[in-house]
Scaffold this motif. Structure first.
Motif, PDB file in Angstrom:
ATOM      1  N   UNK A  51      -7.360  -0.769  -4.652  1.00 15.57           N
ATOM      2  CA  UNK A  51      -6.920  -1.467  -5.865  1.00 15.57           C
ATOM      3  C   UNK A  51      -8.099  -2.118  -6.590  1.00 15.57           C
ATOM      4  N   UNK A  52      -8.997  -2.744  -5.839  1.00 12.08           N
ATOM      5  CA  UNK A  52     -10.169  -3.386  -6.445  1.00 12.08           C
ATOM      6  C   UNK A  52     -11.081  -2.361  -7.111  1.00 12.08           C
ATOM      7  N   UNK A  53     -11.257  -1.203  -6.481  1.00  9.47           N
ATOM      8  CA  UNK A  53     -12.119  -0.164  -7.050  1.00  9.47           C
ATOM      9  C   UNK A  53     -11.539   0.392  -8.350  1.00  9.47           C
ATOM     10  N   UNK A  54     -10.216   0.552  -8.408  1.00 10.47           N
ATOM     11  CA  UNK A  54      -9.571   1.019  -9.644  1.00 10.47           C
ATOM     12  C   UNK A  54      -9.725  -0.045 -10.722  1.00 10.47           C
ATOM     13  N   UNK A  55      -9.468  -1.300 -10.376  1.00 13.69           N
ATOM     14  CA  UNK A  55      -9.577  -2.391 -11.354  1.00 13.69           C
ATOM     15  C   UNK A  55     -11.004  -2.519 -11.884  1.00 13.69           C
ATOM     16  N   UNK A  56     -11.995  -2.251 -11.034  1.00  7.72           N
ATOM     17  CA  UNK A  56     -13.400  -2.350 -11.451  1.00  7.72           C
ATOM     18  C   UNK A  56     -13.860  -1.121 -12.235  1.00  7.72           C
ATOM     19  N   UNK A  57     -13.035  -0.088 -12.257  1.00 11.48           N
ATOM     20  CA  UNK A  57     -13.380   1.120 -12.999  1.00 11.48           C
ATOM     21  C   UNK A  57     -14.314   2.071 -12.270  1.00 11.48           C
ATOM     22  N   UNK A  58     -14.518   1.874 -10.978  1.00  7.61           N
ATOM     23  CA  UNK A  58     -15.377   2.788 -10.228  1.00  7.61           C
ATOM     24  C   UNK A  58     -14.588   3.888  -9.520  1.00  7.61           C
ATOM     25  N   UNK A  59     -13.261   3.812  -9.612  1.00 10.99           N
ATOM     26  CA  UNK A  59     -12.390   4.802  -8.995  1.00 10.99           C
ATOM     27  C   UNK A  59     -11.257   5.103  -9.969  1.00 10.99           C
ATOM     28  N   UNK A  60     -11.034   6.376 -10.235  1.00 12.88           N
ATOM     29  CA  UNK A  60      -9.932   6.780 -11.108  1.00 12.88           C
ATOM     30  C   UNK A  60      -8.602   6.665 -10.367  1.00 12.88           C
ATOM     31  N   UNK A  61      -7.511   6.411 -11.081  1.00 14.74           N
ATOM     32  CA  UNK A  61      -6.205   6.335 -10.420  1.00 14.74           C
ATOM     33  C   UNK A  61      -5.869   7.599  -9.627  1.00 14.74           C
ATOM     34  N   UNK A  62      -6.285   8.762 -10.118  1.00 13.94           N
ATOM     35  CA  UNK A  62      -6.015  10.005  -9.400  1.00 13.94           C
ATOM     36  C   UNK A  62      -6.730  10.021  -8.049  1.00 13.94           C
ATOM     37  N   UNK A  63      -7.948   9.519  -8.032  1.00 12.51           N
ATOM     38  CA  UNK A  63      -8.699   9.444  -6.779  1.00 12.51           C
ATOM     39  C   UNK A  63      -8.097   8.395  -5.857  1.00 12.51           C
ATOM     40  N   UNK A  64      -7.588   7.322  -6.430  1.00 12.49           N
ATOM     41  CA  UNK A  64      -6.929   6.290  -5.629  1.00 12.49           C
ATOM     42  C   UNK A  64      -5.729   6.887  -4.915  1.00 12.49           C
ATOM     43  N   UNK A  65      -4.966   7.710  -5.618  1.00  9.89           N
ATOM     44  CA  UNK A  65      -3.814   8.365  -5.010  1.00  9.89           C
ATOM     45  C   UNK A  65      -4.220   9.234  -3.835  1.00  9.89           C
ATOM     46  N   UNK A  66      -5.323   9.961  -3.995  1.00  5.24           N
ATOM     47  CA  UNK A  66      -5.819  10.805  -2.910  1.00  5.24           C
ATOM     48  C   UNK A  66      -6.236   9.964  -1.710  1.00  5.24           C
ATOM     49  N   UNK A  67      -6.954   8.856  -1.956  1.00  4.28           N
ATOM     50  CA  UNK A  67      -7.388   8.001  -0.852  1.00  4.28           C
ATOM     51  C   UNK A  67      -6.199   7.373  -0.126  1.00  4.28           C
ATOM     52  N   UNK A  68      -5.196   6.942  -0.871  1.00  2.00           N
ATOM     53  CA  UNK A  68      -4.011   6.352  -0.238  1.00  2.00           C
ATOM     54  C   UNK A  68      -3.227   7.403   0.541  1.00  2.00           C
ATOM     55  N   UNK A  69      -3.254   8.628   0.062  1.00  3.77           N
ATOM     56  CA  UNK A  69      -2.629   9.726   0.799  1.00  3.77           C
ATOM     57  C   UNK A  69      -3.372   9.937   2.128  1.00  3.77           C
ATOM     58  N   UNK A  70      -4.696   9.909   2.092  1.00  7.07           N
ATOM     59  CA  UNK A  70      -5.501  10.058   3.304  1.00  7.07           C
ATOM     60  C   UNK A  70      -5.326   8.874   4.249  1.00  7.07           C
ATOM     61  N   UNK A  71      -5.071   7.695   3.687  1.00  9.66           N
ATOM     62  CA  UNK A  71      -4.852   6.499   4.496  1.00  9.66           C
ATOM     63  C   UNK A  71      -3.684   6.696   5.456  1.00  9.66           C
ATOM     64  N   UNK A  72      -2.696   7.442   5.045  1.00 13.85           N
ATOM     65  CA  UNK A  72      -1.529   7.708   5.889  1.00 13.85           C
ATOM     66  C   UNK A  72      -1.968   8.256   7.248  1.00 13.85           C
TER      67      UNK A  72
END
Length: 131
Positions: free
Chosen positions: A80-101
């Motif tokens: 969430x912090x990386x998306x808010x800071x603009x260093x991570x795109x929401x699409x990439x955030x979705x991928x990382x959260x998927x991998x977190x599973x």
């Protein structure tokens, strides 16, 4: 600094853009050169244009995270912090959260917890069509 690479306590390089995988690690990530005194998966010396990953041992995970839930909460917060800071795109955030599973299951087993059984999370944002 001054041509010297610096590493954190988990042997991951500091500086630059640090994404959740580095800020909330479950592995040591080597790119080009392993920290002095360490062994990048049995390879020593300089590794130009090559990287390697060494997953933390159970003891290293226990030293870093109290529980798999604590790991997952910290990782999700870093996403969430990386998306808010603009260093991570929401699409990439979705991928990382998927991998977190899967990562959370691995951490749970390594910490001696029962592996969580839950559905795979849906991405944070739908993928952007290419072309």
């Amino acid at each position: 600094s001054a041509g010297t690479l610096h590493y954190d306590e988990w042997e991951n390089i500091v500086g630059g853009v640090r994404l959740p995988l580095i800020d909330v690690p479950i592995a040591k990530y080597y790119a080009g050169e392993a920290p002095p005194g360490s062994d990048a998966c049995g390879t020593s010396g300089r590794l130009p244009l090559v990287g390697s990953t060494r997953i933390f041992t159970a003891d290293e995970l226990r030293a870093r995270y109290a529980t798999s839930d604590a790991y997952a909460a910290e990782f999700s917060g870093a996403v969430e912090e990386a998306v808010a800071a603009g260093v991570l795109l929401p699409e990439s955030a979705g991928d990382l959260l998927h991998r977190l599973h899967d990562a959370k299951k691995w951490v749970a087993v390594a910490l001696g917890e029962e592996a969580p059984v839950s559905p795979v999370p849906s991405p944070v944002a739908p993928p952007v069509p290419l072309g």
